[in-house]
Design a protein around this motif. Structure first.
Motif: not given
Length: 330
Positions: A258, A262-263
């Protein structure tokens, strides 16, 4: 009418002189082109074309050093192991020339970083004022397929919101100035107008080294891997999986996955878009790979050596040293 000397009649030099996007088509420049190794072909095949555009072709820089120039455009490859740029331009830096004519503005259409330093220092030694050097980042897909054949493709069209030629002032050892002065702006606009009226798309920037670094990163990423593997750029990509259910990613712990989504992934995609922005289907042969295939010296020092990518640099030096060794033995 601006007097322009173009040194180097390879793929880029030919584009600047003969094509629909050329200096000689601008109507405001008279071009003297120096074609060294392919002078006979250029002189025989394109002499009428050059003459009708009020331009001429010479076989050496020395033979062209018989008049003053507003701009000298250098399109030779930067291979310092063979010859430095001031050596190539030495007739323009000689007392015989400088006693008669003022120094022109030099535009370096060369790959790599810090290609301007040697020329800057050589001009400084003339004691004729501050050297006037314009840097460029040129995005163009072109190869010299034969002595009289230039192949181009739509490489530039794959760059989002980008023009093909970026121009900016070279400021020696100045890494903080980020705006053009009035005089610098006037110079860049005057030079840029020749390219624009010749049909080229240009962008004038206030700080060129950042743009050159991005272009060098692009060369570094693709040209080096293509050269070491012997394959063109599409071989570096893979096709997406045929089925959405097909597993093609390594397993990651759910929380880590995740965070990566996300990054990490957005950051990587942004970097790829900004610095690389390359279509995997493009069939352009990087010039470094083309040089390696032809056993010609490559632009290793200025593209790879300047940024200290040690493993790539070391591997490419093996190829470069073999090429140079064969040249020395001939």
């Amino acid at each position: 009418m601006k007097e322009v000397l173009l040194v180097g009649f390879g793929a880029v030099g030919a584009l600047c002189t003969l094509t629909s996007k050329s200096l000689s088509r601008s109507g405001i420049a008279r071009v003297t082109a120096v074609a060294r190794s392919n002078y006979g072909i250029v002189r025989g095949k394109y002499s009428l074309c050059l003459t009708t555009r009020r331009s001429r072709v010479c076989n050496t820089v020395a033979s062209a050093a018989d008049q003053a120039y507003d701009y000298v455009v250098v399109t030779t490859k930067a291979v310092p192991e063979l010859r430095l740029t001031p050596e190539i331009l030495s007739p323009l830096l000689s007392p015989e020339y400088t006693n008669k004519f003022a120094q022109p503005t030099y535009l370096l259409l060369q790959n790599g970083l810090n290609v301007e330093k040697d020329l800057y220092n050589a001009i400084r030694k003339l004691n004729q004022g501050k050297p006037s050097i314009v840097c460029a980042a040129l995005y163009v897909g072109t190869n010299l397929a034969a002595p009289n054949v230039v192949v181009t493709n739509d490489l530039v069209n794959h760059f989002s919101q980008r023009e093909s030629l970026f121009l900016g002032i070279y400021r020696h050892e100045d890494h903080t100035t980020s705006a053009n002065s009035a005089d610098e702006t006037a110079l860049l606009q005057d030079l840029g107008s020749i390219f624009q009226r010749g049909g080229s798309a240009i962008t004038i920037v206030p700080e060129i080294q950042r743009v050159k670094f991005a272009k060098n990163f692009w060369n570094l990423s693709f040209a080096t891997f293509a050269t070491l593997t012997g394959y063109t750029v599409p071989s570096l990509f893979r096709s997406p999986p045929a089925s959405k259910d097909e597993q093609c990613n390594p397993y990651l712990y759910p929380i880590t996955a995740e965070l990566v989504q996300q990054h990490s992934i957005p950051a990587i995609k942004t970097t790829m878009k900004e610095l690389l922005n390359r279509d995997p289907d493009n069939s352009h042969v990087p010039s470094m790979l083309l040089d390696a295939r032809r056993s010609q010296p490559m632009e290793v020092e200025v593209i790879v050596g300047e940024v200290h990518i040690d493993m790539l640099y070391a591997l490419l030096l093996v190829k470069q040293n073999q090429i140079l060794g064969r040249m020395m033995a001939q």
